[in-house]
Design an enzyme around this catalytic site. Structure first.
Site, PDB file in Angstrom:
ATOM      1  CG  ASP A 234      -5.847   5.775  -0.338  1.00 30.47           C
ATOM      2  OD1 ASP A 234      -6.434   5.121   0.697  1.00 30.47           O
ATOM      3  OD2 ASP A 234      -4.674   5.201  -0.512  1.00 30.47           O
TER       4      ASP A 234
ATOM      5  CE1 TYR B 139     -11.698  -0.769   5.234  1.00 35.12           C
ATOM      6  CE2 TYR B 139      -9.325  -1.205   5.221  1.00 35.12           C
ATOM      7  CZ  TYR B 139     -10.188  -0.343   5.262  1.00 35.12           C
ATOM      8  OH  TYR B 139     -10.266   1.035   5.178  1.00 35.12           O
TER       9      TYR B 139
ATOM     10  CD  GLU C 160      -4.993   0.326   6.583  1.00 37.67           C
ATOM     11  OE1 GLU C 160      -5.129   0.416   5.303  1.00 37.67           O
ATOM     12  OE2 GLU C 160      -6.229   0.569   7.096  1.00 37.67           O
TER      13      GLU C 160
END
Length: 241
Positions: free
Chosen positions: A44, A149, A33
């Site tokens: 994040d 995911y 990734e």
């Protein structure tokens, strides 16, 4: 079944950042990734934010990152991750394809806006979380490409001292609605956690633990050794609970 390993790197974080891609591949990664640095990375945590800030301070842009990727020859798939503000720009998918990228993750793209993402030739992998309702999860299973995911915890990315209890339940739910591989991410930080995640999922995504080492100065060989330890944990006997 071989368990999949996808380490993450923030593109442009160091001048030699592409050398880590080779190290990851040599260490047994199945995919990589590649995060495009972004000024407001909402999902994040502190480590990836720090890496993005470092890359941006070096002048990294989506165009410069893809230009660098176009100069290397990776033997495993590269999956770009970025935010909708970048992904929805005209020509973005074509630029990914030209750089040798085959997959895309856009964590803040609402499922309802997926049709607006022109990504011909690029597999768009969708995210599922413990809070995803069953009907939405089924749609994610139908429309995701490459893999799903599975976000093991609510919140942001980051290292954690144990695998979230919600991970197993989420992986089981996702596997009921898709035949694609289910990769667990968010908080998988050690070989032991990777092996535990592999009991319930088809593979793992490891980001913050990789980037913490790079930010602390570890070179490609040292970080590659960490990725190799994850590979070994996934390749060993998997204890079924």
């Amino acid at each position: 079944m071989t368990k999949l390993l996808m380490p993450y790197i923030t593109a442009g974080v160091r001048p030699d950042w592409t050398a880590y891609l080779t190290a990851f591949e040599d260490a047994g990664a199945d995919l990589i990734e590649v995060g495009l640095p972004f000024s407001d990375p909402t999902v994040d945590g502190p480590t990836i934010q720090e890496a993005s800030d470092a890359a941006l301070a070096r002048g990294a842009t989506p165009a410069s990152v893809l230009a660098e990727l176009a100069t290397i020859s990776a033997g495993i798939p590269l999956v770009a991750s970025t935010y909708a503000n970048i992904a929805l720009r005209p020509g973005f998918a074509g630029a990914l394809h030209a750089a040798g990228v085959t997959g895309l993750i856009v964590p803040d793209l609402p499922l309802d806006e997926l049709a607006g993402l022109s990504a011909a030739g690029i597999e768009v992998s969708l995210l599922a979380s413990p809070a995803t309702p069953d009907d939405r999860l089924a749609e994610i299973g139908r429309r995701s490409q490459g893999f799903v995911y599975a976000v093991s915890v609510m919140g942001t990315t980051g290292e954690r001292d144990r695998l979230a209890p919600s991970a197993a339940a989420l992986a089981a739910r996702v596997k009921e609605v898709t035949d694609l591989p289910v990769l667990l991410g968010f908080g998988i930080s050690t070989p032991e956690q990777a092996a535990e995640a592999a009991v319930v999922a088809d593979g793992v995504i490891v980001g913050a633990a990789v980037m913490r080492r790079i930010l602390d100065g570890a070179g490609p060989a040292e970080v590659g050794a960490f990725v190799a330890s994850l590979r070994a944990a996934l390749s060993g006997p998997i204890a079924v609970r």
